[in-house]
Design a protein around this motif. Structure first.
Motif, PDB file in Angstrom:
ATOM      1  N   ALA A   1       0.855  -1.190   0.000  1.00  0.00           N
ATOM      2  CA  ALA A   1       0.000   0.000   0.000  1.00  0.00           C
ATOM      3  C   ALA A   1       0.885   1.232   0.000  1.00  0.00           C
ATOM      4  O   ALA A   1       1.145   1.833   1.044  1.00  0.00           O
ATOM      5  N   VAL A   2       1.411   1.580  -1.180  1.00  0.00           N
ATOM      6  CA  VAL A   2       2.331   2.714  -1.303  1.00  0.00           C
ATOM      7  C   VAL A   2       1.781   3.702  -2.342  1.00  0.00           C
ATOM      8  O   VAL A   2       0.720   3.471  -2.914  1.00  0.00           O
ATOM      9  N   ASP A   3       2.508   4.804  -2.569  1.00  0.00           N
ATOM     10  CA  ASP A   3       2.037   5.803  -3.541  1.00  0.00           C
ATOM     11  C   ASP A   3       1.874   5.203  -4.939  1.00  0.00           C
ATOM     12  O   ASP A   3       0.957   5.549  -5.683  1.00  0.00           O
ATOM     13  N   PHE A   4       2.803   4.311  -5.289  1.00  0.00           N
ATOM     14  CA  PHE A   4       2.729   3.674  -6.607  1.00  0.00           C
ATOM     15  C   PHE A   4       1.433   2.867  -6.742  1.00  0.00           C
ATOM     16  O   PHE A   4       0.881   2.740  -7.818  1.00  0.00           O
ATOM     17  N   THR A   5       0.975   2.346  -5.613  1.00  0.00           N
ATOM     18  CA  THR A   5      -0.229   1.527  -5.617  1.00  0.00           C
ATOM     19  C   THR A   5      -1.457   2.341  -6.047  1.00  0.00           C
ATOM     20  O   THR A   5      -2.263   1.895  -6.862  1.00  0.00           O
ATOM     21  N   ALA A   6      -1.567   3.554  -5.482  1.00  0.00           N
ATOM     22  CA  ALA A   6      -2.718   4.402  -5.802  1.00  0.00           C
ATOM     23  C   ALA A   6      -2.724   4.741  -7.292  1.00  0.00           C
ATOM     24  O   ALA A   6      -3.764   4.667  -7.964  1.00  0.00           O
TER      25      ALA A   6
ATOM     26  N   VAL B   1      -6.232  -4.248  -3.438  1.00  0.00           N
ATOM     27  CA  VAL B   1      -4.975  -3.807  -2.824  1.00  0.00           C
ATOM     28  C   VAL B   1      -4.765  -4.608  -1.540  1.00  0.00           C
ATOM     29  O   VAL B   1      -5.690  -4.718  -0.727  1.00  0.00           O
ATOM     30  N   CYS B   2      -3.551  -5.177  -1.375  1.00  0.00           N
ATOM     31  CA  CYS B   2      -3.260  -5.986  -0.188  1.00  0.00           C
ATOM     32  C   CYS B   2      -2.005  -5.470   0.505  1.00  0.00           C
ATOM     33  O   CYS B   2      -0.992  -5.218  -0.158  1.00  0.00           O
ATOM     34  N   ASP B   3      -2.082  -5.357   1.815  1.00  0.00           N
ATOM     35  CA  ASP B   3      -0.899  -5.019   2.607  1.00  0.00           C
ATOM     36  C   ASP B   3      -1.161  -5.549   4.011  1.00  0.00           C
ATOM     37  O   ASP B   3      -2.299  -5.563   4.469  1.00  0.00           O
ATOM     38  N   ALA B   4      -0.086  -5.995   4.682  1.00  0.00           N
ATOM     39  CA  ALA B   4      -0.271  -6.555   6.023  1.00  0.00           C
ATOM     40  C   ALA B   4      -0.406  -5.453   7.073  1.00  0.00           C
ATOM     41  O   ALA B   4      -0.796  -5.716   8.201  1.00  0.00           O
ATOM     42  N   ARG B   5      -0.096  -4.202   6.662  1.00  0.00           N
ATOM     43  CA  ARG B   5      -0.082  -3.119   7.649  1.00  0.00           C
ATOM     44  C   ARG B   5      -1.418  -2.387   7.648  1.00  0.00           C
ATOM     45  O   ARG B   5      -1.756  -1.679   6.700  1.00  0.00           O
ATOM     46  N   GLU B   6      -2.131  -2.562   8.757  1.00  0.00           N
ATOM     47  CA  GLU B   6      -3.482  -2.032   8.886  1.00  0.00           C
ATOM     48  C   GLU B   6      -3.564  -0.517   8.667  1.00  0.00           C
ATOM     49  O   GLU B   6      -4.538  -0.010   8.120  1.00  0.00           O
ATOM     50  N   VAL B   7      -2.516   0.191   9.096  1.00  0.00           N
ATOM     51  CA  VAL B   7      -2.519   1.658   8.983  1.00  0.00           C
ATOM     52  C   VAL B   7      -2.508   2.107   7.514  1.00  0.00           C
ATOM     53  O   VAL B   7      -3.075   3.134   7.168  1.00  0.00           O
ATOM     54  N   PHE B   8      -1.855   1.329   6.675  1.00  0.00           N
ATOM     55  CA  PHE B   8      -1.703   1.751   5.280  1.00  0.00           C
ATOM     56  C   PHE B   8      -2.786   1.185   4.360  1.00  0.00           C
ATOM     57  O   PHE B   8      -3.176   1.835   3.391  1.00  0.00           O
ATOM     58  N   ALA B   9      -3.220  -0.044   4.665  1.00  0.00           N
ATOM     59  CA  ALA B   9      -4.201  -0.686   3.781  1.00  0.00           C
ATOM     60  C   ALA B   9      -5.612  -0.253   4.181  1.00  0.00           C
ATOM     61  O   ALA B   9      -6.344  -0.974   4.852  1.00  0.00           O
ATOM     62  N   THR B  10      -5.978   0.973   3.787  1.00  0.00           N
ATOM     63  CA  THR B  10      -7.321   1.465   4.119  1.00  0.00           C
ATOM     64  C   THR B  10      -8.035   1.896   2.849  1.00  0.00           C
ATOM     65  O   THR B  10      -7.414   2.348   1.886  1.00  0.00           O
ATOM     66  N   LYS B  11      -9.338   1.768   2.874  1.00  0.00           N
ATOM     67  CA  LYS B  11     -10.183   2.165   1.738  1.00  0.00           C
ATOM     68  C   LYS B  11     -10.047   3.683   1.510  1.00  0.00           C
ATOM     69  O   LYS B  11     -10.152   4.157   0.384  1.00  0.00           O
ATOM     70  N   ARG B  12      -9.790   4.417   2.603  1.00  0.00           N
ATOM     71  CA  ARG B  12      -9.681   5.869   2.473  1.00  0.00           C
ATOM     72  C   ARG B  12      -8.449   6.244   1.644  1.00  0.00           C
ATOM     73  O   ARG B  12      -8.477   7.192   0.863  1.00  0.00           O
ATOM     74  N   ARG B  13      -7.376   5.488   1.789  1.00  0.00           N
ATOM     75  CA  ARG B  13      -6.171   5.784   0.992  1.00  0.00           C
ATOM     76  C   ARG B  13      -6.311   5.289  -0.448  1.00  0.00           C
ATOM     77  O   ARG B  13      -5.637   5.804  -1.343  1.00  0.00           O
ATOM     78  N   PHE B  14      -7.165   4.281  -0.652  1.00  0.00           N
ATOM     79  CA  PHE B  14      -7.305   3.709  -1.996  1.00  0.00           C
ATOM     80  C   PHE B  14      -8.776   3.645  -2.393  1.00  0.00           C
ATOM     81  O   PHE B  14      -9.330   2.564  -2.609  1.00  0.00           O
ATOM     82  N   PRO B  15      -9.405   4.828  -2.492  1.00  0.00           N
ATOM     83  CA  PRO B  15     -10.850   4.823  -2.782  1.00  0.00           C
ATOM     84  C   PRO B  15     -11.163   4.233  -4.164  1.00  0.00           C
ATOM     85  O   PRO B  15     -12.277   3.777  -4.397  1.00  0.00           O
ATOM     86  N   MET B  16     -10.164   4.243  -5.056  1.00  0.00           N
ATOM     87  CA  MET B  16     -10.402   3.730  -6.419  1.00  0.00           C
ATOM     88  C   MET B  16     -10.366   2.203  -6.471  1.00  0.00           C
ATOM     89  O   MET B  16     -10.812   1.612  -7.437  1.00  0.00           O
ATOM     90  N   ALA B  17      -9.835   1.547  -5.433  1.00  0.00           N
ATOM     91  CA  ALA B  17      -9.736   0.082  -5.439  1.00  0.00           C
ATOM     92  C   ALA B  17     -11.114  -0.525  -5.170  1.00  0.00           C
ATOM     93  O   ALA B  17     -11.925   0.040  -4.451  1.00  0.00           O
ATOM     94  N   ASP B  18     -11.351  -1.695  -5.772  1.00  0.00           N
ATOM     95  CA  ASP B  18     -12.621  -2.375  -5.529  1.00  0.00           C
ATOM     96  C   ASP B  18     -12.605  -3.072  -4.170  1.00  0.00           C
ATOM     97  O   ASP B  18     -13.646  -3.268  -3.566  1.00  0.00           O
ATOM     98  N   ALA B  19     -11.413  -3.459  -3.727  1.00  0.00           N
ATOM     99  CA  ALA B  19     -11.293  -4.091  -2.417  1.00  0.00           C
ATOM    100  C   ALA B  19      -9.930  -3.765  -1.837  1.00  0.00           C
ATOM    101  O   ALA B  19      -8.947  -3.650  -2.575  1.00  0.00           O
ATOM    102  N   VAL B  20      -9.874  -3.561  -0.516  1.00  0.00           N
ATOM    103  CA  VAL B  20      -8.608  -3.353   0.179  1.00  0.00           C
ATOM    104  C   VAL B  20      -8.552  -4.402   1.274  1.00  0.00           C
ATOM    105  O   VAL B  20      -9.471  -4.517   2.084  1.00  0.00           O
ATOM    106  N   ARG B  21      -7.478  -5.218   1.256  1.00  0.00           N
ATOM    107  CA  ARG B  21      -7.395  -6.321   2.205  1.00  0.00           C
ATOM    108  C   ARG B  21      -6.169  -6.161   3.088  1.00  0.00           C
ATOM    109  O   ARG B  21      -5.072  -5.966   2.571  1.00  0.00           O
ATOM    110  N   VAL B  22      -6.387  -6.209   4.413  1.00  0.00           N
ATOM    111  CA  VAL B  22      -5.256  -6.256   5.340  1.00  0.00           C
ATOM    112  C   VAL B  22      -4.883  -7.710   5.475  1.00  0.00           C
ATOM    113  O   VAL B  22      -5.576  -8.491   6.125  1.00  0.00           O
ATOM    114  N   THR B  23      -3.803  -8.111   4.803  1.00  0.00           N
ATOM    115  CA  THR B  23      -3.458  -9.536   4.801  1.00  0.00           C
ATOM    116  C   THR B  23      -2.012  -9.738   4.371  1.00  0.00           C
ATOM    117  O   THR B  23      -1.451  -8.933   3.615  1.00  0.00           O
ATOM    118  N   TRP B  24      -1.431 -10.815   4.836  1.00  0.00           N
ATOM    119  CA  TRP B  24      -0.175 -11.295   4.272  1.00  0.00           C
ATOM    120  C   TRP B  24      -0.502 -11.992   2.961  1.00  0.00           C
ATOM    121  O   TRP B  24      -1.656 -12.398   2.741  1.00  0.00           O
TER     122      TRP B  24
END
Lengths: 105, 273
Positions: B113-118, B133-156
């Motif tokens: 979940a980085v700038d390149f991801t958005a 979008v997948c990232d294990a870090r709850e702080v970064f993997a949020t729908k608010r940071r990636f509103p264009m994604a269809d799904a954001v998953r906090v996961t390894w």
């Protein structure tokens, strides 16, 4: 076709009859793939496109002649191979085959 | 002006399109029954409509499902009772049927979940992907940071590949942007275990070399390495996240079409020279 749904639904609410032209086949260079669609109402409103703007004008004419019963649903071909090339050819040099029919199914 | 006709088949078709349900619409474009239609879905339900003969309906429905699975639209020829072999078609009128496929959108899974991801998620949406979008870090993997994604998953990576990896196929893409070996390595392993068509992994040449060592250690073989586009993207000289996103999506297109455009994987030297 999905892109055309909002326009088609609005027209249908207004009781307009609609003809739909769909790209069914292309030969050589063609800007839109099979499935690309364009809808035309009896009053001449248009949604969507079937080429890069080369043949849309001619398609409106074909669509209106289907809606007024002059022609039957059929495949229409545009490209350098036909006699009307200079009138409505594709600038990319390809040939497209469109199926045009009334939305009555 | 005459009244607009009822359109029961179209109404059903429009509803399936709106809900992104896979559907194929078969239309006779040349033949006695020009304009006749058959609406075919993959859920095992009876097709709606008819092309005029039950055998023709059966054969076209079967072919339409195959076209749908390949996300292909095109014209096919049949005899009046669905004959397809050349011998059976001699002296028979030919019926030409246009099959219009509406396959579910291809998927892109982005790890990290980085700038390149958005930026990549935005470009992928333009191209019609369903983006996760997948990232294990709850702080970064949020729908608010990636509103264009269809799904954001906090996961390894491993759990999501175990759960959903079987869904991925040749039209889909996995883009690994984490450039952190503890995330990259399981993501690459997970992706290689699927049928996904494109696997790209981000990183500098140095990161890439280290990653290759680690992947070799965990048993990735030459067939596996051949599937990896690492470093990810075409050799465009892209610098910003947006330019990089374009270089990645362009590489996905080029891999699909088989065009010989230069990928970063096949070049050498610094990526940003």
């Amino acid at each position: 076709m999905k892109d055309l749904l909002p326009d088609i639904e609005r027209w249908r609410r207004d009781g307009e009859r609609i003809a739909v032209a769909r790209v069914v086949d292309i030969e050589g260079s063609g800007p839109r793939l099979p499935g690309a669609a364009m809808a035309v109402t009896e009053s001449g409103e248009v949604a969507g496109s079937v080429s890069g703007g080369c043949v849309e004008g001619a398609v409106v004419g074909e669509a209106l002649s289907i809606l007024d019963g002059t022609t039957k649903p059929r495949v229409v071909t545009f490209g350098y191979s036909d006699d009307e090339a200079f009138a409505v050819g594709l600038t990319c040099g390809g040939t497209i085959h469109l199926f045009i029919e009334e939305l009555a199914w | 002006m005459t009244t607009a006709p009822d359109t029961p088949l179209f109404d059903r078709y429009a509803e399936l399109l709106r809900t992104e349900t896979p559907v194929a619409l078969a239309t006779i474009i040349e033949g006695d029954q020009t304009g006749a239609k058959l609406l075919v879905t993959t859920d095992g339900a009876e097709p709606l409509g008819t092309l005029g003969h039950p055998d023709l309906d059966r054969v076209v429905a079967r072919d339409a499902i195959a076209e749908l699975e390949a996300a292909r639209s095109g014209v096919r020829s049949y005899g009046p009772e669905g004959q397809t072999t050349p011998e059976d078609l001699i002296d028979q009128p030919t019926i030409r049927v246009f099959v219009e496929s509406h396959a579910p959108p291809p998927q892109m899974w982005i790890f990290g979940a980085v700038d390149f991801t958005a930026a990549l998620a935005r470009v992928a949406k333009i191209l019609g992907y369903r983006v996760t979008v997948c990232d294990a870090r709850e702080v970064f993997a949020t729908k608010r940071r990636f509103p264009m994604a269809d799904a954001v998953r906090v996961t390894w990576p491993t759990p999501i590949f175990d759960e959903l990896g079987a869904e991925l196929g040749p039209r889909d893409a996995v883009c690994i942007l984490t450039h952190d070996p503890k995330f990259d390595v399981p993501a690459v392993q997970g992706a290689l275990a699927t049928r996904v068509g494109y696997i790209g992994v981000m990183g500098s040449r140095k990161t890439h070399d280290k990653r290759m060592e680690r992947l070799t250690e965990v048993g990735v073989d030459d067939d596996g390495f051949n599937r990896l586009m690492s470093p990810i993207g075409l050799d465009l000289g892209a610098r910003t996240p947006e330019e990089t996103a374009v270089s990645i999506c362009a590489e996905i297109i080029a891999r699909r079409t088989g065009k010989g455009v230069p990928s970063l994987r096949d070049a050498s030297g610094p990526i940003h020279s």
